[in-house]
Design a protein around this motif. Structure first.
Motif, PDB file in Angstrom:
ATOM      1  N   GLU A   4       0.835  -1.197   0.000  1.00  0.00           N
ATOM      2  CA  GLU A   4       0.000   0.000   0.000  1.00  0.00           C
ATOM      3  C   GLU A   4       0.875   1.255   0.000  1.00  0.00           C
ATOM      4  N   SER A   5       0.397   2.279  -0.689  1.00  0.00           N
ATOM      5  CA  SER A   5       1.111   3.546  -0.699  1.00  0.00           C
ATOM      6  C   SER A   5       0.845   4.318   0.583  1.00  0.00           C
ATOM      7  N   PRO A   6       1.893   4.940   1.168  1.00  0.00           N
ATOM      8  CA  PRO A   6       1.665   5.765   2.358  1.00  0.00           C
ATOM      9  C   PRO A   6       1.101   7.131   2.014  1.00  0.00           C
ATOM     10  N   TRP A   7       0.971   7.438   0.726  1.00  0.00           N
ATOM     11  CA  TRP A   7       0.526   8.753   0.302  1.00  0.00           C
ATOM     12  C   TRP A   7      -0.949   8.739  -0.084  1.00  0.00           C
ATOM     13  N   ARG A   8      -1.574   9.882   0.054  1.00  0.00           N
ATOM     14  CA  ARG A   8      -2.963  10.048  -0.337  1.00  0.00           C
ATOM     15  C   ARG A   8      -3.064  11.230  -1.295  1.00  0.00           C
ATOM     16  N   GLY A   9      -3.756  11.024  -2.390  1.00  0.00           N
ATOM     17  CA  GLY A   9      -3.924  12.116  -3.329  1.00  0.00           C
ATOM     18  C   GLY A   9      -2.718  12.288  -4.238  1.00  0.00           C
ATOM     19  N   ASP A  27       4.410   7.960  15.533  1.00  0.00           N
ATOM     20  CA  ASP A  27       3.401   7.109  16.161  1.00  0.00           C
ATOM     21  C   ASP A  27       2.008   7.706  16.047  1.00  0.00           C
ATOM     22  N   ALA A  28       1.921   9.039  16.116  1.00  0.00           N
ATOM     23  CA  ALA A  28       0.621   9.684  15.975  1.00  0.00           C
ATOM     24  C   ALA A  28       0.068   9.480  14.564  1.00  0.00           C
ATOM     25  N   PHE A  29       0.920   9.563  13.576  1.00  0.00           N
ATOM     26  CA  PHE A  29       0.493   9.303  12.200  1.00  0.00           C
ATOM     27  C   PHE A  29       0.019   7.870  12.043  1.00  0.00           C
ATOM     28  N   GLU A  30       0.765   6.942  12.633  1.00  0.00           N
ATOM     29  CA  GLU A  30       0.391   5.534  12.538  1.00  0.00           C
ATOM     30  C   GLU A  30      -0.979   5.288  13.161  1.00  0.00           C
ATOM     31  N   ARG A  31      -1.203   5.868  14.326  1.00  0.00           N
ATOM     32  CA  ARG A  31      -2.503   5.693  14.990  1.00  0.00           C
ATOM     33  C   ARG A  31      -3.620   6.298  14.161  1.00  0.00           C
ATOM     34  N   ALA A  32      -3.367   7.468  13.583  1.00  0.00           N
ATOM     35  CA  ALA A  32      -4.391   8.126  12.778  1.00  0.00           C
ATOM     36  C   ALA A  32      -4.727   7.291  11.546  1.00  0.00           C
ATOM     37  N   GLU A  33      -3.702   6.705  10.931  1.00  0.00           N
ATOM     38  CA  GLU A  33      -3.933   5.878   9.753  1.00  0.00           C
ATOM     39  C   GLU A  33      -4.726   4.618  10.112  1.00  0.00           C
ATOM     40  N   GLU A  34      -4.366   3.990  11.230  1.00  0.00           N
ATOM     41  CA  GLU A  34      -5.051   2.759  11.638  1.00  0.00           C
ATOM     42  C   GLU A  34      -6.515   3.010  11.966  1.00  0.00           C
ATOM     43  N   SER A  35      -6.797   4.155  12.580  1.00  0.00           N
ATOM     44  CA  SER A  35      -8.171   4.461  12.962  1.00  0.00           C
ATOM     45  C   SER A  35      -8.963   5.063  11.806  1.00  0.00           C
TER      46      SER A  35
END
Length: 311
Positions: A168-173, A269-277
């Motif tokens: 999966e790409s870590p980028w959006r847009g 870690d905040a980015f990871e949590r935001a992505e998971e949720s």
């Protein structure tokens, strides 16, 4: 003979590739030094592949580097020995025939990224792909990012055919980014009906000027999957352990630098949590250190570490 064909000399007969052609699968790994190589990750990965093959493999295609290289912008090194010049390190842009741990042949196109004539270079690479029957081009690269070295290496996957993507790409847009010869080649190969894909490692920006073998290993792990190859990564793993230990020792003795790394960890870690949720790609209440703060702290950081050419 077209002008583009004169830009690359291709060996007429390569019997070692006959079996690969018969099976309908031949990978060519692509690494161009210069722009996409933070932490020397891609170049080190390419050299690791060469070192694994007895004699460094055989050269099966050579590009006319004089047509592509800007010598005044990137002056090759040479030695001055007391009263005379010697050992000129001429830039070389070539294709090697290598074999993986299981004896499977594959190609490696490596050397300095062309400074000019990208379209002509792409057409010359097309000649190599079609002459040898390459079925997949797999590129490697690396870019500096605001990420901590204490977290897994993130990889951007890309391909000119969505069926080739292995992650999966870590980028959006959509992003507008500076182009590269590797990126243009992937676009042109798609237009010519050839599969191309690649991987870009995210390098902690404070380590971008140092050799970072941990990222080289991460890139090659993905190349193994994409290229159906088996690669011995034990040597790179040992190098990575030594580098990580060196960084840890320095951080333990420098609290200010460790604080900046800790802030990057919190942001990561905040980015990871935001992505998971699925709540938001942007993390709230987790301020990223300013560029000035990072720059000041890591001028000291880099001064305390050995450079890539030192023991």
């Amino acid at each position: 003979m077209s002008q583009d064909n004169r830009l690359v000399h291709i060996v007429d007969e390569v019997p070692e590739l006959d079996a690969a052609r018969a099976e309908g699968h031949l990978t060519m790994v692509l690494v161009l030094d210069g722009f996409l190589d933070a932490g020397n990750a891609a170049a080190r990965a390419a050299q690791h592949l060469i070192d694994l093959t007895d004699g460094g493999g055989s050269v099966v295609a050579t590009f006319d580097v004089d047509q592509f290289h800007d010598y005044r912008a990137r002056r090759p090194a040479m030695t001055f020995n007391r009263d005379h010049y010697e050992q000129y390190d001429a830039p070389r842009l070539l294709v090697r025939l290598l074999k993986d741990s299981g004896g499977t042949p594959y190609l490696l196109l490596s050397g300095p990224e062309p400074d000019n004539r990208w379209e002509a270079f792409a057409r010359a690479v097309r000649s190599v792909v079609e002459r040898f029957g390459v079925t997949r081009v797999v590129s490697m690269g690396s870019v500096p990012m605001a990420v901590p070295h204490t977290r897994p290496i993130a990889i951007t996957h890309h391909a000119n055919n969505p069926d080739l993507l292995t992650g999966e790409s870590p980028w959006r847009g959509e992003l507008r980014i500076p182009s590269s010869a590797q990126a243009l080649l992937e676009v042109r190969l798609a237009e010519w009906g050839h599969d191309a894909m690649g991987f870009v490692a995210h390098i902690p920006h404070y380590l971008a000027q140092l050799d970072y073998p941990k990222a080289s290993g991460a890139l090659l792990e993905n190349v193994e999957i994409a290229g159906r190859l088996t690669i011995d990564l034990s040597g790179l793993a040992a190098e990575a352990e030594d580098r990580e230990a060196e960084i840890a020792r320095y951080l333990a003795a420098n609290d200010e630098v460790e604080d900046v790394v800790r802030a990057l960890e919190q942001q990561y870690d905040a980015f990871e949590r935001a992505e998971e949720s699925g709540s938001s790609l942007l993390a709230e209440n987790q301020p990223l250190p300013t560029g000035e703060e990072i720059g000041e702290q890591f001028e000291q950081f880099l001064a305390g570490l050995d450079g890539p050419d030192e023991s």
